[in-house]
Design a protein around this motif. Sequence first.
Motif, PDB file in Angstrom:
ATOM      1  N   THR A  59      46.411 -74.401  91.491  1.00 52.42           N
ATOM      2  CA  THR A  59      47.566 -73.538  91.279  1.00 52.42           C
ATOM      3  C   THR A  59      47.797 -73.157  89.829  1.00 52.42           C
ATOM      4  OG1 THR A  59      48.970 -75.490  91.173  1.00 52.42           O
ATOM      5  CG2 THR A  59      48.765 -74.387  93.318  1.00 52.42           C
ATOM      6  N   ALA A  60      46.992 -73.684  88.930  1.00 51.05           N
ATOM      7  CA  ALA A  60      47.102 -73.349  87.508  1.00 51.05           C
ATOM      8  C   ALA A  60      45.717 -73.490  86.898  1.00 51.05           C
ATOM      9  CB  ALA A  60      48.077 -74.296  86.811  1.00 51.05           C
ATOM     10  N   VAL A  61      45.563 -72.924  85.721  1.00 53.30           N
ATOM     11  CA  VAL A  61      44.320 -73.090  84.979  1.00 53.30           C
ATOM     12  C   VAL A  61      44.679 -73.767  83.675  1.00 53.30           C
ATOM     13  CG1 VAL A  61      42.393 -71.898  83.873  1.00 53.30           C
ATOM     14  CG2 VAL A  61      43.280 -71.058  86.031  1.00 53.30           C
ATOM     15  N   PRO A  62      44.101 -74.898  83.359  1.00 54.49           N
ATOM     16  CA  PRO A  62      43.064 -75.577  84.128  1.00 54.49           C
ATOM     17  C   PRO A  62      43.637 -76.412  85.273  1.00 54.49           C
ATOM     18  CG  PRO A  62      43.521 -76.813  82.129  1.00 54.49           C
ATOM     19  CD  PRO A  62      44.365 -75.567  82.064  1.00 54.49           C
ATOM     20  N   THR A  63      42.798 -76.622  86.262  1.00 54.42           N
ATOM     21  CA  THR A  63      43.030 -77.602  87.325  1.00 54.42           C
ATOM     22  C   THR A  63      41.735 -78.365  87.480  1.00 54.42           C
ATOM     23  OG1 THR A  63      44.728 -76.378  88.548  1.00 54.42           O
ATOM     24  CG2 THR A  63      43.398 -77.937  89.808  1.00 54.42           C
ATOM     25  N   THR A  64      41.849 -79.679  87.634  1.00 53.01           N
ATOM     26  CA  THR A  64      40.676 -80.532  87.808  1.00 53.01           C
ATOM     27  C   THR A  64      40.807 -81.285  89.120  1.00 53.01           C
ATOM     28  OG1 THR A  64      40.476 -80.784  85.417  1.00 53.01           O
ATOM     29  CG2 THR A  64      39.307 -82.398  86.787  1.00 53.01           C
ATOM     30  N   LEU A  65      39.774 -81.208  89.938  1.00 52.16           N
ATOM     31  CA  LEU A  65      39.730 -81.930  91.209  1.00 52.16           C
ATOM     32  C   LEU A  65      38.670 -83.009  91.137  1.00 52.16           C
ATOM     33  CD1 LEU A  65      39.740 -78.879  93.677  1.00 52.16           C
ATOM     34  CD2 LEU A  65      41.715 -80.165  92.807  1.00 52.16           C
TER      35      LEU A  65
END
Length: 193
Positions: free
Chosen positions: A156-162
């Motif tokens: 939902t945002a940048v950055p996002t880390t999974l």
Amino acid sequence: MRQPRPLRATIALAAVAVAVLAGCASDDGVANQGDAGYVSGNRAIEEFPQGDREPAPTFGGTLSNGEAWSSEDHTGEVMVVNFWYAACPPCRIEAPMLAELATEHEGDVTFIGVNVRDGAAQAEAFDETFGIPYESILDADTGDAQLAFAGTITPTAVPTTLVIAADGTIAARITGALPEASILGTILDDELS
């Protein structure tokens, strides 16, 4: 009235792209200077209990080096998926931490970037500047990697880390810039134990 499947996919892709591209997240003040148009994220760190995890989707695309990459080739591996682009200030802030963690976990964890905005030249210049030792999917033209996660655990945002566990489920999501390398490092150590 039910929409034809291609139209629904296009609408979903557009919604994901708007959410991802509108939300460059940071609490550091850099992203909120001037008229940059960034929306601060909440820097939420979500870890999902093993019994409550969603299966990660299959995703892939063309890397900045021109080669094809697919998550199917990394089944059974712990993976870190980082959604980013070069001009995003919090992406630049967290880049050295991701580079450090990728180096520390080389051979144990697969790191892959998903560049949501740039072409190969910008992505490669960013990698060189920050010493990023892993490749990134160039997703700006197709949005395929972003769309794959829509409805599962949308970035939902940048950055996002999974973090994707070895069993193929989504173990964690960090929305916004990584606050400290040790946070992601601890999550990875837990997944590797």
